[in-house]
Structures are given as C-alpha cells and as structure tokens.
Design an enzyme around this catalytic site. Structure first.
Site, PDB file in Angstrom:
ATOM      1  N   GLU A  47      21.154  13.879  14.248  1.00  0.00           N
ATOM      2  CA  GLU A  47      19.955  14.145  14.545  1.00  0.00           C
ATOM      3  C   GLU A  47      21.182  15.261  14.918  1.00  0.00           C
ATOM      4  OE1 GLU A  47      21.568  12.967  18.029  1.00  0.00           O
ATOM      5  OE2 GLU A  47      21.717  14.394  18.063  1.00  0.00           O
ATOM      6  N   LYS A  89      31.339  22.779  18.422  1.00  0.00           N
ATOM      7  CA  LYS A  89      31.289  21.801  18.556  1.00  0.00           C
ATOM      8  C   LYS A  89      31.635  21.259  16.801  1.00  0.00           C
ATOM      9  CE  LYS A  89      26.115  22.017  18.917  1.00  0.00           C
ATOM     10  NZ  LYS A  89      25.644  23.786  18.561  1.00  0.00           N
ATOM     11  N   SER A 137      30.788  30.220  23.114  1.00  0.00           N
ATOM     12  CA  SER A 137      30.916  29.015  22.217  1.00  0.00           C
ATOM     13  C   SER A 137      31.076  28.995  20.479  1.00  0.00           C
ATOM     14  CB  SER A 137      29.629  28.079  22.730  1.00  0.00           C
ATOM     15  OG  SER A 137      27.752  28.380  22.683  1.00  0.00           O
TER      16      SER A 137
HETATM   17  C1  PLP Z   1      24.842  23.374  19.998  1.00  0.00           C
HETATM   18  C2  PLP Z   1      25.094  25.485  20.565  1.00  0.00           C
HETATM   19  C3  PLP Z   1      25.590  25.281  21.684  1.00  0.00           C
HETATM   20  C4  PLP Z   1      24.284  24.862  22.654  1.00  0.00           C
HETATM   21  O1  PLP Z   1      24.862  23.084  22.851  1.00  0.00           O
HETATM   22  P1  PLP Z   1      25.863  22.478  24.345  1.00  0.00           P
HETATM   23  O2  PLP Z   1      26.074  20.921  24.149  1.00  0.00           O
HETATM   24  O3  PLP Z   1      25.178  22.561  25.230  1.00  0.00           O
HETATM   25  O4  PLP Z   1      27.386  23.482  24.012  1.00  0.00           O
HETATM   26  C5  PLP Z   1      26.008  26.446  22.092  1.00  0.00           C
HETATM   27  N1  PLP Z   1      26.722  27.296  21.615  1.00  0.00           N
HETATM   28  C6  PLP Z   1      26.848  27.578  20.420  1.00  0.00           C
HETATM   29  C7  PLP Z   1      27.343  28.577  19.241  1.00  0.00           C
HETATM   30  C8  PLP Z   1      26.434  26.108  19.632  1.00  0.00           C
HETATM   31  O5  PLP Z   1      26.333  26.028  18.926  1.00  0.00           O
END
Ligand code: PLP
Length: 403
Positions: free
Chosen positions: A112, A90, A379
């Site tokens: 938000e 993020k 992610s």
């Molecule tokens: C917020 C988050 C997501 C989901 O958000 P996307 O906008 O779909 O990427 C996925 N993985 C992690 C680790 C997150 O913090």
C-alpha cells in the site's frame, strides 16, 4: 530503559495482532520465515551485498558546517539517506522484505502507499528481483501524487486506485490486507513502515537499523565519540526506529523523534499521533492514533505527504512512555524554513519529511555547548517536493499580501 519487545510482538501495551482470524496463519508463517532468515548468515550477507552494490551503502555522514556556524552551539551532522538509490531510506526495507519473499517462495509482491514513495521503493525491488508488483493507493492520492504513480508504472508495477472510504492511505491499507488474505499462498505483503501486526514492526526496524549501526560507527570514527542526540522525523516511524536502534543501548545518546505539526496541534490539522492522538487499533496493531471521539480515523495533514500517516509504530509509543525517546512537533512553517536553510547553507535539497528533523536540530543547536553533536537523519532528498514547496510559498505570499 531499553526498548525491547515486552512479549513477542508487544511493546508494553502497544503492538500485537489485531487482524481477521484468517490472517493469523500467514502472519505466523511470515514470523517464522523471518526469524530463520535473520539467523541465516547467507541471507543477511546477500541483503548487505545488495545494499552495497545496488543502493550504494554505506551512506556517509556529513558535517553541516556552515549551517552549524550560523547557529552557534552544537555541530549538526547529517546521516545521508538522501544519497541512496531511489533517494530515501525506504529501499533498505523493501530490499529486505523482497529477499524474504523470494526465500519463502512467494511469486508476487503487494504494497500500500500514501504519498507513493513506498510504492516506488517496492516497485523498484520487484523489478530488481523479477517479481510482479501490485500497489494499492487511495484514489485521491493517485490524483495528488501523479509523478510517483508514473514512476511505479514505469518500473512495471500495477497501481490500483482505491475509491472506498476517504480514498486515502488507510483505505489502501485495508485493500492490501484484503488482497493478502485472499492470495497469501503466493503473495508477500510489503509494509513500508514500522507499523502493522507482528512481525512487521520488528522486521522493518531490523531492516532499517543499518542506518543507526552505520551512523554509530561513523561518529566514532569521525569524532571519536557518540553524538549527544540522534534526531529523526516520524511518519510511521521507520527511519527514526532505524536510527534509534543503533543507539538504544547508549543511554548517553538522547533520542528525539519529530512529528509533523502541520498547521499546529491546536488547529487539528496535523499528523502528530503521539503528541495529539489516543490509543486505538489501526493496520492490525494497537498504537497511538489520530481519531474522532467515536473512534473514526481522522485524515491527517502535513505539508510533507510522507509524514501523513494517522498512526505511528508501536515501539515509538513504548519508547515515549518509558522516556527513552522524546517526541516533539514541528509545524509546516518551521519545516519549510529548515528546508531553505539546508539548501542555502549546505547545497543539499532535503525531503520535506527530513526537514522536520532538521528544524528540531536548528531549534536545539544554539542552546547547546560548542563541541556537542546533533546527529540528524536526512531520510530523503527533496527533488520530489519541489512543486509542493513552490505552491506552499505562493500561498504564504498571498496570505501575507491579504493582511
Ligand atoms: C516515507 C518517508 C518518511 C516517513 O516514513 P517513516 O516510516 O516515518 O520513516 C520520512 N522521510 C522520507 C524521505 C520518506 O520518504
């Protein structure tokens, strides 16, 4: 077929701007400023320098050797967004938008947040750039996500608990939009995923495409070829869109988005907007939504709080319709099993969101030829999910005992 906006801000029938007339001015100002910044080598150089020196990019790719051997078939390769400062992807986006806010002369950041991760990433960048930050969060989420609320406060942000409506993410979004309408002269609204009105879906994708661009280069260097498939979880869709953007023109690379199936599509308790939703308008854009017959937004459910977004980025809907990407569903049990597997086989504790992408790779790998490559976007890291995982396992053990 490639995804490209079909008209400014539109992806086929999706996207656009469905906002109060008073927001058109600020959105036009933002779109203009973003186009200029994107074309300014100085701006992009500063963005990439911060990603290098502050976030620790490039994030590596890692071959999940023992996990892949245990499955047979394809080799699973992880793109390690979990190794970024703040522990997820993020921050790539909040740094980009924070820099843009500064360039536009804005004095204040608002955001938000649902699970709190985007709030933390925005508060981080606000501190780094020396800007005040206010975060809107549903009152129920404030209760559920206390550690992230404390993190935001520690980083100097003010957290507003929103008690309207169902007191969750969609109500926090409405409140943030209201703040922006009132204070747009000096305020920048940082959106955390590839959703919202034009230009947000494009802008967030562009700030996240560093994931896909790096991974593409790293695969070529490490393996001398591109992966067969690139897989990512989809909440709002920003980490997936960032990964996909690097490979959209490589038609040999299959793109796979993974939605949160929660307790199963049939149960109605899930967050799979593409697989289980209908066309509607949320957060200022036309997209696939989880909604009732009457058009009210349904509260989503997933073991992973970060996938709990009732809509999905409009570009994903378009990629789905054109067939360039496919979207599958992984339920809670499968995600938890994948979480365990990565811990035990690779010594990596993944975020529960990322565990959904991993679970999809674990399903696919055994059916693929040896030597094929499945690229999975990891992610984020799972430290934030420890309590959740323990609670989930305790409740499963109880269920099992009762049978
Ligand atoms: C917020 C988050 C997501 C989901 O958000 P996307 O906008 O779909 O990427 C996925 N993985 C992690 C680790 C997150 O913090």
């Amino acid at each position: 077929m490639k995804s490209k906006e079909t008209a400014k801000g539109h992806f086929g029938p999706y996207g656009g701007r469905y906002v109060a007339e008073t927001l058109m001015g600020p959105l036009n100002e933002l779109a203009r400023a973003y186009e200029e910044a994107k074309a300014d080598p100085g701006f992009m150089a500063e963005y990439h320098e911060i990603l290098r020196e502050y976030v620790g990019r490039a994030s590596p790719i890692t071959v999940a050797r023992r996990l892949s051997e245990s499955l047979g078939g394809a080799t699973i390769v992880l793109k390690r967004e979990d190794l970024n400062h703040t522990g997820a992807h993020k921050v790539n986006n909040t740094i980009g938008q924070g820099l843009l806010a500064k360039r536009m002369g804005k004095k204040r950041l608002i955001a938000e947040t649902g699970a709190g991760m985007h709030g933390v990433a925005t508060a981080t960048v606000a501190a780094y750039l020396g800007m005040p930050c206010e975060v809107y969060m549903g009152a129920i989420d404030v209760e559920r996500q206390k550690p992230n609320v404390e993190r935001m406060k520690m980083l100097g942000a003010t957290v507003h608990a929103v008690s309207e409506g169902s007191a969750t993410l969609k109500d926090a979004m409405n409140e943030a939009l209201r703040d922006w309408v009132t204070n747009c002269d000096d305020t920048f609204y940082v959106i955390g995923t590839v959703a919202g009105p034009y230009p947000y879906p494009e802008m967030v994708r562009d700030f996240q495409r560093v994931i896909g661009d790096e991974a593409r280069r790293q695969c070529l260097e490490r393996f001398g070829r591109l992966p067969d498939e690139a897989i990512a979880c989809v909440g709002g869709g920003s980490n997936a869109m960032g990964l996909f953007a690097g490979f959209l023109d490589d038609t040999s690379v299959k793109l796979v988005g993974v939605e949160a199936g929660g307790k199963g599509l049939a149960s109605g308790e899930h967050a799979a907007s593409i697989n289980g939703g209908r066309l509607g308008v949320l957060h200022g854009a036309k997209t696939m939504l989880l909604q009732t017959e009457g058009g009210n937004i349904i509260d989503t459910y997933s073991v992973s709080a970060g996938l709990d977004y009732p809509g999905v980025g409009p570009e994903h809907c378009f990629l789905h319709d054109t067939g360039r990407a496919e979207y599958s569903v992984i339920d809670d049990d499968e995600a938890i099993a994948a979480f365990d597997a990565l811990c035990r086989y690779e010594g990596i504790i993944p975020a529960l969101e990322s565990s959904h992408a991993l679970a999809e790779a674990i399903k696919r790998a055994p059916n693929m030829e040896k030597g094929s490559i499945l690229l999975v976007n990891l992610s984020g890291r799972g430290d934030k999910d420890m309590e959740n995982v323990m609670r989930y396992k305790a409740s499963k053990a109880k269920e099992g005992g009762a049978k």
